[in-house]
Design an enzyme around this catalytic site. Structure first.
Site, short mmCIF file in Angstrom:
data_model
loop_
_atom_site.label_atom_id
_atom_site.label_comp_id
_atom_site.label_asym_id
_atom_site.label_seq_id
_atom_site.Cartn_x
_atom_site.Cartn_y
_atom_site.Cartn_z
CG ASP A 67 -0.30 -0.38 2.52
OD1 ASP A 67 0.94 -0.44 2.58
OD2 ASP A 67 -1.01 -0.62 3.51
CG ASN A 136 -9.39 -1.28 11.92
OD1 ASN A 136 -8.40 -1.86 11.50
ND2 ASN A 136 -9.85 -0.17 11.38
CG HIS A 138 -6.24 -1.89 8.86
ND1 HIS A 138 -6.42 -0.68 9.49
CD2 HIS A 138 -4.89 -1.99 8.69
CE1 HIS A 138 -5.25 -0.10 9.69
NE2 HIS A 138 -4.32 -0.87 9.22
CD GLU A 143 -9.18 1.32 7.57
OE1 GLU A 143 -9.26 0.47 8.47
OE2 GLU A 143 -8.55 2.39 7.70
C1 GLP Z 1 -0.87 0.53 8.65
C2 GLP Z 1 -0.46 -0.26 7.42
C3 GLP Z 1 -0.65 -1.75 7.62
C4 GLP Z 1 -0.07 -2.16 8.96
C5 GLP Z 1 -0.83 -1.47 10.07
C6 GLP Z 1 -0.32 -1.83 11.46
O1 GLP Z 1 -2.15 1.02 8.62
N1 GLP Z 1 -1.16 0.12 6.24
O2 GLP Z 1 -0.03 -2.45 6.55
O3 GLP Z 1 -0.17 -3.55 9.12
O4 GLP Z 1 -0.69 -0.07 9.90
O5 GLP Z 1 0.80 -1.08 11.77
P1 GLP Z 1 1.76 -1.33 12.98
O6 GLP Z 1 2.62 -2.49 12.58
O7 GLP Z 1 2.55 -0.07 13.11
O8 GLP Z 1 0.91 -1.63 14.16
#
Ligand code: GLP
Length: 246
Positions: A67, A136, A138, A143
């Site tokens: 992404d 959440n 995702h 989402e």
């Molecule tokens: C972001 C990214 C995801 C990631 C998520 C969790 O929103 N788009 O790919 O898995 O955050 O992030 P973290 O690893 O910092 O908790």
């Protein structure tokens, strides 16, 4: 599904790096699906260390990232392209032409997404997709409530995700409101999935994703239907799921 529970973040990162290394060694021209976020940083550090020791060769490796924020230039410190350069690509012998991240600055993000789907197809699909998970549930930027059948597409970020990611920006106002993300369909088409989770704040989401019903309300729950998932998590993140399994 295979689950590896580790003591802490460090050992989670090392285990995940081991799994990715095995992939790179067994198939030196692998297509790696990569993820950003704080969770995989330790894994990337470990891969760089092993590369420096001469144990890993990225010369033929190809990558596609999950992404990117809409509106951030590749050199913006919070762009996912910058993250990947900084955490991995600039430190190993990967060919820059073999690294793919959607371009956040394009005039037509949906056209960029369509092109990205072609890129993944031309590469022959993803051998292993690394994933983290949002609070959440995702994955990528899929989402809750997003359709399961989409490939790369433009999404509006949820308020919860904007708040969670605000820690990386000067304020929540500066967090982009949209992103381009591989869809659930793109993720499910990857041959293998490697999911990393760390910290007690993820325990509820992990439990819902892997012990609850498969529902678009918890995007990661779809992974229950993928034939080859490896979940690597520290014991804090896996605590609730493991309680359930006993
Ligand atoms: C972001 C990214 C995801 C990631 C998520 C969790 O929103 N788009 O790919 O898995 O955050 O992030 P973290 O690893 O910092 O908790």
């Amino acid at each position: 599904m295979k689950i590896y529970m580790t003591e802490d973040y460090q050992t989670m990162s090392r285990k995940a790096a081991n799994i990715l290394s095995a992939q790179i060694i067994l198939k030196p021209n692998s297509v790696l699906g990569l993820a950003t976020g704080s969770t995989p940083i330790g894994m990337y550090k470990q891969l760089v260390i092993w590369y420096e020791k001469g144990d890993l060769d990225f010369a033929q490796i190809k990558t596609v990232n999950l992404d990117e924020y809409v509106g951030l230039e590749p050199t913006h410190e919070q762009s996912y392209r910058y993250f990947m350069q900084n955490n991995l690509f600039d430190h190993v012998n990967i060919n820059p032409a073999n690294t793919n991240v959607p371009d956040g600055l394009v005039a037509d993000p949906q056209a960029e997404c369509d092109w990205y789907n072609q890129v993944i197809r031309k590469l022959g699909g993803i051998d292993i997709q690394v994933l983290g998970m949002g609070h959440n549930g995702h994955i990528g930027f899929n989402e809750p409530g997003n359709a399961f059948e989409l490939e790369t597409h433009v999404v509006d970020l949820s308020e919860r995700t904007i708040q969670a990611n605000a820690r990386f920006f000067a304020s929540a106002d500066e967090v982009p409101r949209q992103a381009m993300t591989m869809g659930i369909k793109s993720i499910m088409m990857a041959k293998k999935i490697l999911m990393l989770v760390s910290g007690e704040d993820k325990a509820e989401a992990v439990w819902k994703a892997f012990a609850g019903p498969v529902t678009p309300q918890v995007p990661a729950s779809i992974l229950q239907l993928h034939p080859y998932v490896t979940l690597v998590g520290d014991k804090a993140a896996l605590s609730k799921l493991m309680e359930e399994k006993q």
